[in-house]
Design an enzyme around this catalytic site. Structure first.
Site, short mmCIF file in Angstrom:
data_model
loop_
_atom_site.label_atom_id
_atom_site.label_comp_id
_atom_site.label_asym_id
_atom_site.label_seq_id
_atom_site.Cartn_x
_atom_site.Cartn_y
_atom_site.Cartn_z
N TYR A 52 -8.21 -3.90 -11.80
CA TYR A 52 -7.96 -2.64 -11.11
C TYR A 52 -6.66 -1.98 -11.60
O TYR A 52 -6.65 -0.83 -12.00
CB TYR A 52 -7.72 -2.90 -9.62
N CYS A 91 0.82 -1.22 0.00
CA CYS A 91 0.00 0.00 0.00
C CYS A 91 0.85 1.26 0.00
O CYS A 91 0.68 2.15 -0.83
CB CYS A 91 -0.94 -0.02 1.20
N LYS A 126 0.36 5.25 -6.20
CA LYS A 126 -0.62 5.22 -7.30
C LYS A 126 -1.53 6.44 -7.25
O LYS A 126 -1.72 7.13 -8.24
CB LYS A 126 -1.42 3.92 -7.20
N GLU A 186 -26.33 14.46 -5.58
CA GLU A 186 -27.76 14.66 -5.27
C GLU A 186 -28.63 13.70 -6.08
O GLU A 186 -29.74 13.36 -5.69
CB GLU A 186 -28.19 16.11 -5.50
N GLU A 202 -6.31 1.40 -13.87
CA GLU A 202 -5.83 2.61 -13.19
C GLU A 202 -4.58 3.15 -13.87
O GLU A 202 -4.46 4.37 -14.11
CB GLU A 202 -5.54 2.31 -11.72
N HIS A 208 -27.76 20.63 -3.17
CA HIS A 208 -27.77 21.18 -4.53
C HIS A 208 -26.83 22.37 -4.66
O HIS A 208 -26.77 23.17 -3.75
CB HIS A 208 -29.21 21.61 -4.85
N CYS A 219 -1.28 1.62 -3.28
CA CYS A 219 -2.29 2.68 -3.13
C CYS A 219 -1.72 4.10 -3.07
O CYS A 219 -2.20 4.99 -3.77
CB CYS A 219 -3.10 2.46 -1.85
#
Ligand code: NDP
Length: 452
Positions: free
Chosen positions: A178, A43, A51, A440, A182, A435, A48
């Site tokens: 993944y 990681c 990356k 939303e 990516e 909003h 992670c």
């Protein structure tokens, strides 16, 4: 029998470090930990964290044009890999330092060495030291796998991409999971010519069809030359570059071939089988719901168990292990409804069941909205976002949520809480929209687009 340690952890990644730290500082255990490479694991060192930094770097390429559309007087800049890469490496050094401090402050003794099992209670380090421990926790992670293509060793993997000295002109990425998707977005955004081969019909197998379809479309629009139903068949080094022939007969020459064709648990030459630890079909350590292996004193967590290869899951498994073994409170890890994000460009995030999975077991209503978000549309971009809810007709519960949009990962973290709590579609409807936002749409979709 007395042991040198109450717990010895093999592997200093996210899961191992967390378990070691909590066992020592909160449960008062005497803990040792060995890591053969760099503290922080996949990681922090080659996953992670770097990356995501590369994703941030690559996203700036579109921002110059967008800023001009918003009235800024700005010219396109040039990306300088050495500058970025030096800063990224410094950041990783800093984070590794933090991991080391955390262990020191928790009272964990750590060794920069490889550890292998000698028996159910003994580890031997590459330094020659031998320690006994009442419990041993294996958290050795995984590594990228190369496919069985002749000369596959000419290719690189995600491990090497962070260490590149200069940015290549062209890269062929093989895989559609993944990591492949990516990095296709990252390298494309940094100005590299990116081709991607995926053997199946659509990238990101297992994710909701509509969501992955939109990601594939967005990737192509941004410039990734994506070929599905295509795999690599032959590769050779020619004039310092790599010549490749595909299963569809396509030939090309690129600077690098990057394999992102899956990862394998790090279980080789660890003395696991000799100690009686059962391995599974994918070379993973087989564990029960408490992460206990077939040898009662040995536990395993994280990618080496090939359950859900995600950092937050490994951390949870580490915490549950400490709770079970040191606090006398048997705690199974809950692997259900784990939200996750795929940092593709466009970004995708998901929690729960895809439409395809859900309709296998019950009748569902599908609520879906695809639209051009205001910020990008104003800049003249054709990017579309997607919000999708999969709802049980019987219980009204939201079984799955799929988002393709900027910041989809940030959104799914929050939607994940509602879905984990068992929110129904009517709970979503009762919530007032914020909003103007992209998210939303999640509370304003009143009519199902279909029932299946
Ligand atoms: P994945 O399992 O996600 O993807 C592997 C890809 O390689 C698939 O598309 C697969 O095809 C393909 N493939 C496998 N073998 C071959 C072959 N012999 N020839 C051609 N293609 C092949 O693995 P990754 O390495 O991308 O990621 C590993 C794990 O790491 C993920 O499952 C995830 O848990 C974790 N991860 C999570 C991230 C996140 O949370 N954002 C980011 C990166 C990794 P097919 O679909 O046909 O099997």
């Amino acid at each position: 029998m007395t042991f040198d340690y109450d717990l010895f952890v093999i592997g200093g990644g996210s899961g191992g470090v967390r378990a070691a730290r909590v066992a020592a500082s909160e449960a008062g255990a005497k803990v040792g930990l060995a890591e053969e490479y760099r503290m922080g694991g996949t990681c922090v060192i080659r996953g992670c964290v770097p990356k995501k930094l590369m994703v941030f770097a690559s996203e700036y390429s579109e921002m110059f044009a967008d800023a001009r559309a918003y009235g800024w007087d700005l010219q396109d800049g040039a990306f300088d890999w050495p500058t970025f890469s030096a800063r990224m490496r410094a950041e990783l050094d800093r984070l590794e330092g933090i991991y080391r401090n955390l262990l020191t402050n928790a009272g964990v003794t750590f060794y920069d060495a490889r550890a292998v099992l000698k028996d159910a209670h003994t580890v031997e380090l590459s330094t020659g030291e031998v320690f006994t421990a009442k419990h041993i926790l294996v958290a050795t992670g995984g590594h990228p796998t190369l496919p069985e293509v002749p000369n596959a060793d000419l290719g690189i993997t995600s491990n090497e991409i962070f260490l590149m000295e200069k940015l290549p002109q062209s890269v062929l990425i093989v895989g559609g999971g993944y990591i492949a998707c990516e990095f296709a977005g990252i390298l494309n955004g940094l100005g590299v010519e990116v081709m991607q081969y995926y053997r199946g019909a659509q990238i990101l197998r297992g994710f909701d069809d509509e969501a992955r379809g939109l990601v594939a479309e967005g990737m192509r629009e941004k410039g990734v030359d994506l070929h599905v139903g295509t795999n690599i068949m032959q590769m050779e080094k020619r004039d310092g570059r790599i010549w490749v022939k595909s299963t569809t007969g396509r030939e090309c020459t690129v600077d690098h071939v990057m394999f992102a064709t899956g990862r394998t648990p790090n279980t080789a030459a660890l003395g696991l089988e000799e100690a009686g630890v059962e391995l599974g079909r994918w070379n993973e350590i087989v564990v029960d719901e408490y992460s206990q292996t077939s040898v009662p004193s040995i536990y395993a967590i994280g990618d080496v168990t090939n359950r859900l290869a995600l950092t937050p899951v490994a951390i949870r498994e580490g915490m549950a292990f400490v709770e079970t073994v040191f606090n006398g409170n048997p705690t199974a890890v809950d692997h259900k409804l784990v939200p996750s994000a795929i940092f593709t460009q466009p970004e995708m995030a998901t929690v729960g069941l895809s439409e395809e999975e859900a309709r296998e077991s019950e009748r569902v209503e599908i609520y879906c909205s695809s639209f051009k978000p205001m910020q990008r549309a104003f800049a003249g971009r054709s990017d579309r976002a997607l919000m999708k809810l999969v709802v049980s007709q019987k219980t009204r519960k939201v079984l799955g949520c799929h988002i393709v949009a900027d910041q989809a990962g940030e959104m799914i973290q929050l939607v994940g809480i509602a879905i984990k709590m068992g929110a129904t579609k009517e709970d979503f409807d009762r919530t007032v929209a914020v909003h103007p936002t992209i998210s939303e749409e999640l509370v304003t979709m009143h009519t199902p687009v279909r029932t299946t």
